[in-house]
Design a protein around this motif. Structure first.
Motif, PDB file in Angstrom:
ATOM      1  N   THR A 360       0.848  -1.203   0.000  1.00  0.00           N
ATOM      2  CA  THR A 360       0.000   0.000   0.000  1.00  0.00           C
ATOM      3  C   THR A 360       0.880   1.249   0.000  1.00  0.00           C
ATOM      4  O   THR A 360       1.935   1.282   0.642  1.00  0.00           O
ATOM      5  N   LYS A 361       0.447   2.258  -0.721  1.00  0.00           N
ATOM      6  CA  LYS A 361       1.186   3.529  -0.804  1.00  0.00           C
ATOM      7  C   LYS A 361       0.218   4.700  -0.561  1.00  0.00           C
ATOM      8  O   LYS A 361      -0.888   4.717  -1.111  1.00  0.00           O
ATOM      9  N   PHE A 362       0.663   5.658   0.248  1.00  0.00           N
ATOM     10  CA  PHE A 362      -0.131   6.859   0.520  1.00  0.00           C
ATOM     11  C   PHE A 362       0.767   8.084   0.354  1.00  0.00           C
ATOM     12  O   PHE A 362       1.885   8.113   0.878  1.00  0.00           O
ATOM     13  N   SER A 363       0.279   9.076  -0.366  1.00  0.00           N
ATOM     14  CA  SER A 363       1.078  10.297  -0.561  1.00  0.00           C
ATOM     15  C   SER A 363       0.171  11.517  -0.690  1.00  0.00           C
ATOM     16  O   SER A 363      -1.015  11.401  -0.991  1.00  0.00           O
ATOM     17  N   GLY A 364       0.746  12.678  -0.415  1.00  0.00           N
ATOM     18  CA  GLY A 364       0.024  13.941  -0.633  1.00  0.00           C
ATOM     19  C   GLY A 364      -0.771  14.438   0.548  1.00  0.00           C
ATOM     20  O   GLY A 364      -1.686  15.229   0.379  1.00  0.00           O
ATOM     21  N   GLY A 365      -0.448  13.987   1.759  1.00  0.00           N
ATOM     22  CA  GLY A 365      -1.177  14.514   2.918  1.00  0.00           C
ATOM     23  C   GLY A 365      -2.474  13.778   3.146  1.00  0.00           C
ATOM     24  O   GLY A 365      -2.599  12.588   2.868  1.00  0.00           O
ATOM     25  N   THR A 366      -3.463  14.497   3.633  1.00  0.00           N
ATOM     26  CA  THR A 366      -4.738  13.864   3.955  1.00  0.00           C
ATOM     27  C   THR A 366      -5.887  14.827   3.706  1.00  0.00           C
ATOM     28  O   THR A 366      -5.696  15.995   3.384  1.00  0.00           O
ATOM     29  N   VAL A 367      -7.078  14.281   3.860  1.00  0.00           N
ATOM     30  CA  VAL A 367      -8.312  15.060   3.726  1.00  0.00           C
ATOM     31  C   VAL A 367      -9.117  14.870   5.003  1.00  0.00           C
ATOM     32  O   VAL A 367      -9.311  13.745   5.452  1.00  0.00           O
ATOM     33  N   ILE A 368      -9.550  15.973   5.582  1.00  0.00           N
ATOM     34  CA  ILE A 368     -10.395  15.913   6.776  1.00  0.00           C
ATOM     35  C   ILE A 368     -11.812  16.286   6.353  1.00  0.00           C
ATOM     36  O   ILE A 368     -12.040  17.379   5.826  1.00  0.00           O
ATOM     37  N   LEU A 369     -12.759  15.373   6.597  1.00  0.00           N
ATOM     38  CA  LEU A 369     -14.137  15.585   6.148  1.00  0.00           C
ATOM     39  C   LEU A 369     -15.113  15.418   7.305  1.00  0.00           C
ATOM     40  O   LEU A 369     -14.850  14.665   8.248  1.00  0.00           O
ATOM     41  N   PRO A 370     -16.280  16.107   7.232  1.00  0.00           N
ATOM     42  CA  PRO A 370     -17.348  15.854   8.204  1.00  0.00           C
ATOM     43  C   PRO A 370     -17.796  14.403   8.119  1.00  0.00           C
ATOM     44  O   PRO A 370     -17.606  13.740   7.095  1.00  0.00           O
TER      45      PRO A 370
END
Length: 473
Positions: A360-370
């Motif tokens: 698994t690969k994750f890049s670019g920060g994150t998203v915070i959602l309601p």
């Protein structure tokens, strides 16, 4: 005006040294508090380069009094002849009092005080107030304390302790012997509840002032601030000693009745705990439903029914992941990257053979959602990962699933991809009969007002674009 603006203003229009500008920046920090203390507009005046004009480097209005007259704007130049009181003080270093006409036939009181450094007079502070303000009993102590702040501001101040006041804050001034010499109406009202009728003349540490205090909390981060509980009220007490040369001149005590604020805080904590418990129970209920569906799947003789039930289990568990996060935190917002990681773990345990190696690969920060949007996105991610596991890794012993997040001012772009063979030739997502893709498209385009694209690039990429609500961040 920010410190950088003041620095540029002084460099461009005055002959002040860097050290003198730095002094004025420190004084400027305490000006809103000082203006609130004396219920007056405060202006800072310095000589312009030619010394035929004054430059106004700051002008503050108080929060504790109504001042209908217009105040001069920072950055404005005033001819010396127009400001006789400022001129007298900057030339002599002596305080001056008088009046200024702010409208036809209407006057305000004006007092000027010199600001010194080791080389002499740097600036003049003007205190402008409505007639009658200075006639408040004990006002002279307030004014002298405010003047002492101009000297005290030569030090590096704690901005939090000198934060602005409100009209409901109690103000108490004590002399060098800690004897109370001034208390405003708000302070008297608060202490009346504690059984003290008149504060004037009391020693600050007199037992009469604290005998009804039942609880005292001292903040380690704010050593001069305490929260006191007495009977039915809660008070925050700010203690600001004004010292010059190591000797105490005055002590400023700000008392604020925060009873209602603390009640609301407590109610919010209780409400938050209840909501967290609800999310915990919803998560448990969803997992129970998933267990029942698994049981049903094991009893079914039809492979088609088993597969459908397995997909339903994964959808239910993906939603339960969101509720699990919400049950562990107070805010109703979700980190999408963390949700995606958990969903990947859940699905890979259910769908992949034990010997399959998933990277698994994750890049670019994150998203915070309601929470509502996060629930939608959890279902979307679940369906897309299911598709990848089902179609991308047939007859292989390993594979990669990744998520790249890009943020712009207006939108989030999430690119969920795998390194499989890609989409078949002629594939059209809108014509696909896949229930999973129909769910994804409906949630993104209809519920989230976003955009959904599928394309090939060394594997299958699912690009999700959703509007970004800047106000909620």
């Amino acid at each position: 005006m920010t410190d950088n603006n003041l620095l540029e203003l002084c460099r461009t229009n005055t002959n002040l040294t860097a050290m003198q500008i730095n002094l004025l920046q420190r004084i400027k920090m305490a000006l809103p508090f000082t203006a609130d203390l004396v219920m007056a507009n405060i202006g800072l005046y310095v000589y312009a380069k030619q010394k035929t004009e004054f430059l106004i480097i700051d002008h503050i209005k108080p929060h504790t009094a109504y001042t209908p007259f217009k105040h001069s704007k920072a950055g404005r130049l005033r001819k010396i002849q127009e400001e006789p009181l400022i001129k007298y003080t900057i030339e002599t270093g002596k305080s001056m009092s008088g009046k200024r006409e702010w409208s036809w036939g209407k006057f305000i009181e004006m007092h000027t005080e010199a600001i010194f450094d080791s080389s002499g007079i740097v600036a003049v502070a003007s205190f402008e107030m409505q007639p009658g303000v200075s006639k408040v009993e004990g006002y002279s102590y307030l004014y002298r304390t405010a003047c002492s702040l101009l000297t005290y501001s030569h030090k590096n101040l704690d901005a939090y302790m000198f934060r602005a006041l409100t009209s409901s804050d109690g103000i108490i001034i004590a002399d060098k012997n800690n004897r109370i010499v001034f208390a405003n109406t708000a302070a008297m009202r608060i202490y009346n509840i504690l059984g003290v009728i008149n504060l004037i003349g009391y020693h600050l540490f007199d037992h009469q002032l604290s005998r009804r205090i039942t609880k005292e909390t001292i903040s380690i981060d704010k050593p001069y601030e305490k929260e006191l509980t007495a009977d039915s009220i809660t008070i925050v007490r700010r203690d600001i000693p004004i010292k010059v040369g190591g000797s105490l001149l005055y002590r400023i005590i700000i008392v604020s009745d925060v009873t209602e604020v603390r009640k609301k805080d407590k109610e919010l904590l209780i409400k938050s705990a209840v909501i967290q418990e609800i999310h915990h129970r919803v998560k448990n209920n969803l997992q129970t439903i998933a267990s029942l569906l698994r049981l049903q799947a094991r009893r079914s003789q039809s492979q088609e029914v088993k597969a459908a039930l397995k997909e339903s289990v994964n959808r239910i568990l993906s939603i339960s992941v969101v509720h699990e996060f919400l049950s562990q935190q107070q805010e109703e917002i979700i980190d999408v990257t963390k949700v995606t990681r958990n969903i990947l773990n859940l699905i890979s345990q259910n769908m992949l053979p034990p010997d399959f190696k998933l990277t698994t690969k994750f890049s670019g920060g994150t998203v915070i959602l309601p929470s509502q949007q996060a629930s939608n996105l959890a279902l979307i991610v679940n369906e897309l990962i299911l598709n990848s596991l089902e179609h991308a890794f047939e007859n292989t012993a390993s594979g990669t699933i990744g998520l790249t997040i890009t943020k712009t001012r207006e939108k989030y772009i999430l690119d969920l991809y795998d390194d499989g063979p890609g989409l078949p030739i002629g594939f059209e997502k809108r014509q696909s009969r896949s229930l999973g893709l129909q769910i994804v498209r409906t949630l993104i385009e209809d519920d989230m007002d976003g955009k959904f694209e599928l394309y090939n690039n060394n594997g299958t990429h699912a690009r999700i674009t959703i509007p970004r609500d800047i106000r909620g961040e």
